[in-house]
Design an enzyme around this catalytic site. Structure first.
Site, mmCIF file in Angstrom:
data_model
loop_
_atom_site.group_PDB
_atom_site.id
_atom_site.type_symbol
_atom_site.label_atom_id
_atom_site.label_comp_id
_atom_site.label_asym_id
_atom_site.label_seq_id
_atom_site.Cartn_x
_atom_site.Cartn_y
_atom_site.Cartn_z
ATOM 1 N N GLY A 71 97.397 -40.631 -107.077
ATOM 2 C CA GLY A 71 97.089 -40.890 -105.675
ATOM 3 C C GLY A 71 95.724 -40.343 -105.275
ATOM 4 C CB THR A 72 93.974 -37.176 -106.142
ATOM 5 O OG1 THR A 72 95.063 -36.366 -105.691
ATOM 6 C CG2 THR A 72 92.658 -36.505 -105.821
ATOM 7 C CG ASN A 151 101.383 -35.043 -97.503
ATOM 8 O OD1 ASN A 151 100.637 -35.631 -96.714
ATOM 9 N ND2 ASN A 151 101.067 -33.883 -98.015
ATOM 10 C CD GLN A 179 104.965 -37.930 -99.902
ATOM 11 O OE1 GLN A 179 106.182 -38.082 -99.950
ATOM 12 N NE2 GLN A 179 104.349 -37.010 -100.633
ATOM 13 C CB SER A 199 101.000 -41.191 -106.483
ATOM 14 O OG SER A 199 101.167 -40.233 -107.489
ATOM 15 C CB ALA A 200 103.706 -43.248 -111.168
ATOM 16 C CG HIS A 201 103.647 -37.393 -109.212
ATOM 17 N ND1 HIS A 201 104.024 -36.249 -108.560
ATOM 18 C CD2 HIS A 201 102.390 -37.668 -108.797
ATOM 19 C CE1 HIS A 201 103.029 -35.828 -107.794
ATOM 20 N NE2 HIS A 201 102.029 -36.679 -107.917
ATOM 21 C CB THR A 237 91.534 -45.715 -123.479
ATOM 22 O OG1 THR A 237 90.319 -45.930 -124.200
ATOM 23 C CG2 THR A 237 92.695 -46.345 -124.215
ATOM 24 C CB CYS A 325 97.843 -28.923 -102.471
ATOM 25 S SG CYS A 325 98.412 -30.486 -101.933
HETATM 26 N N1 PLP Z 1 98.425 -38.593 -100.836
HETATM 27 C C1 PLP Z 1 99.596 -38.098 -100.408
HETATM 28 C C2 PLP Z 1 100.097 -38.491 -99.058
HETATM 29 C C3 PLP Z 1 100.343 -37.240 -101.210
HETATM 30 O O1 PLP Z 1 101.506 -36.752 -100.777
HETATM 31 C C4 PLP Z 1 99.823 -36.888 -102.490
HETATM 32 C C5 PLP Z 1 100.550 -35.924 -103.356
HETATM 33 O O2 PLP Z 1 100.952 -34.857 -102.927
HETATM 34 C C6 PLP Z 1 98.605 -37.446 -102.895
HETATM 35 C C7 PLP Z 1 97.947 -38.290 -102.038
HETATM 36 C C8 PLP Z 1 98.021 -37.135 -104.228
HETATM 37 O O3 PLP Z 1 98.697 -37.834 -105.239
HETATM 38 P P1 PLP Z 1 98.561 -37.387 -106.780
HETATM 39 O O4 PLP Z 1 99.346 -36.129 -106.925
HETATM 40 O O5 PLP Z 1 99.155 -38.533 -107.555
HETATM 41 O O6 PLP Z 1 97.111 -37.224 -107.056
#
Ligand code: PLP
Length: 390
Positions: A71-72, A151, A179, A199-201, A237, A325
């Site tokens: 996601g970042t 989030n 989210q 974001s997959a996780h 890759t 974080c």
């Molecule tokens: N954006 C939001 C709203 C999130 O909750 C998060 C993860 O905490 C991210 C971005 C970042 O995603 P990633 O951990 O896959 O970089």
């Protein structure tokens, strides 16, 4: 002691079916997708299958999905990519004050390079007013970025309304849907967005993989220079097992989403009601109704969120204060401050986020132990003695 995981907003356990789908791509399916022989072409085929699944989930075309490292990266790609590609049109970006750090820090980076950024305020529930977006637009505005759901407090933003305003003004619109994707309906055309981060996780897929949806025709520069992967938009890759896992997670989410959202909403409301009834001086943070099905965020007056977390951990319960974080930093959450909470209230926040393996007994367990923890901590609290909180 059986541990109870209630921090699904930080990350989700990888679904066993996802792990199963990924495993062959570490072994016999190890080929480089850019290679022309069969090993490579099989890996390439698996990536394209995953791309179709992700595109289908959000109502996009396959070629509009670019896989990223999470996601970042998707947020950075969208914001810096649009900013750098549209310099001749303007240098102004509109975002909200409750975005994830991935968006806020990308914007701050651009500010240091001469861009100007408007961080819109939110109301006490964390909602961005579409009228504020409209007011903030200037002839230099090139991008609006407002998250789909927050989030920390779970508030779902009026993306459709903001999308219409951005479209009328001819400005690109990005939403961070990390989210929401796989949890509530996300359709890029209904939302009216040009760029969307995933974001997959966060949806039972693996860590280190995500995607950016880029509407056809959107002008943005390539973010990662290198090889010609991902239609020359992102060299490197591909993370084949990760992408395959993302695709499988999306497929499962699509099948289970509506049932699961209903189930979680009911557990969420059971927890909110119980906390408000059983503990004094507690307030719900975020919108009471327009909120993610799995998010509970409360401020408990006169105590520190960290102490609550540690005491819950002793009971085998994993929760969070604010985002993962910021929970290791002493700064109060920028999101809670933007909602108008005092520093003390923000420090006393607790986020409990539910997921696929959460059951009613776990909610009852939290409701069983938390009031006692709060009473114990308040008895020791200097904040209670000074009455410094509300
Ligand atoms: N954006 C939001 C709203 C999130 O909750 C998060 C993860 O905490 C991210 C971005 C970042 O995603 P990633 O951990 O896959 O970089």
């Amino acid at each position: 002691m059986k541990r109870i995981y209630l921090d699904y907003a930080a990350t989700t356990p990888t679904h066993p079916e996802v792990v199963k789908a990924m495993l062959p791509y570490f072994t016999e399916g190890f080929g480089n997708p850019s290679s022309l022989y069969s090993y490579g072409q099989e890996a390439k085929g698996a990536i394209e299958e995953a791309r179709v699944k992700v595109a289908t989930l959000i109502g996009a075309r396959d070629e509009e999905i670019i896989f990223t490292s999470g996601g970042t990266e998707a947020d950075n790609f969208a914001i810096k990519g649009v900013a750098f590609a549209n310099e001749s049109k303007g240098n102004h970006i509109i975002t909200s004050s409750i975005e994830h750090h991935a968006v806020i820090e990308a914007c701050k980076f651009l500010e240091r390079r001469g861009y100007s950024v408007t961080y819109l305020p939110v109301d006490e529930h964390g909602l961005v007013a579409p009228s504020e977006v409209k007011k903030a637009i200037t002839d230099k505005t090139i991008l609006v970025s407002v998250m789909h759901a927050n989030n920390e407090v779970g508030t779902i933003e009026p993306i459709v309304e903001i999308g219409k305003i951005a479209k009328e003004a001819g400005i690109y619109f990005h939403t961070d849907a990390v989210q929401t994707t796989g949890h509530i309906p996300v359709n890029v055309n209904e939302l009216g967005v040009d760029l969307l981060s995933m974001s997959a996780h966060k949806l039972y897929g693996p860590k280190g993989v995500g995607a950016l949806y880029i509407r056809k025709g959107t002008r943005l520069i390539s973010f990662m220079h290198g090889g010609e992967q991902e239609r020359k938009r992102r060299g490197s890759t591909e993370n084949v097992p990760g992408i395959v896992g993302f695709g499988k997670a999306v497929e499962i989410a699509q099948q289970e989403m509506s049932q699961e959202a209903k189930r979680l909403t009911s557990l969420r409301d059971q927890l909110i009601k119980g906390l408000l009834e059983r503990i004094d001086h507690v307030r719900l943070n975020g919108h009471p109704v327009k909120r993610l099905p799995n998010n509970v965020n409360v401020s408990v007056d006169f105590i520190e969120g960290e102490s609550m977390l540690l005491n819950l951990d002793l009971e085998g319960i994993c929760a969070s204060t604010g985002s993962a974080c910021s929970s290791s930093s002493l700064e109060p959450s920028h999101v809670l401050l933007a909602l108008g909470l005092s520093h003390e209230q923000a420090h006393g926040s607790l986020r409990v986020s539910l997921g696929k393996w959460t059951i009613g007994e776990e909610i009852e367990r939290v409701l069983g132990v938390l009031p006692g923890i709060v009473t114990k901590l308040r008895a020791m609290s200097p904040l209670l003695k000074t009455g410094k909180n509300s």
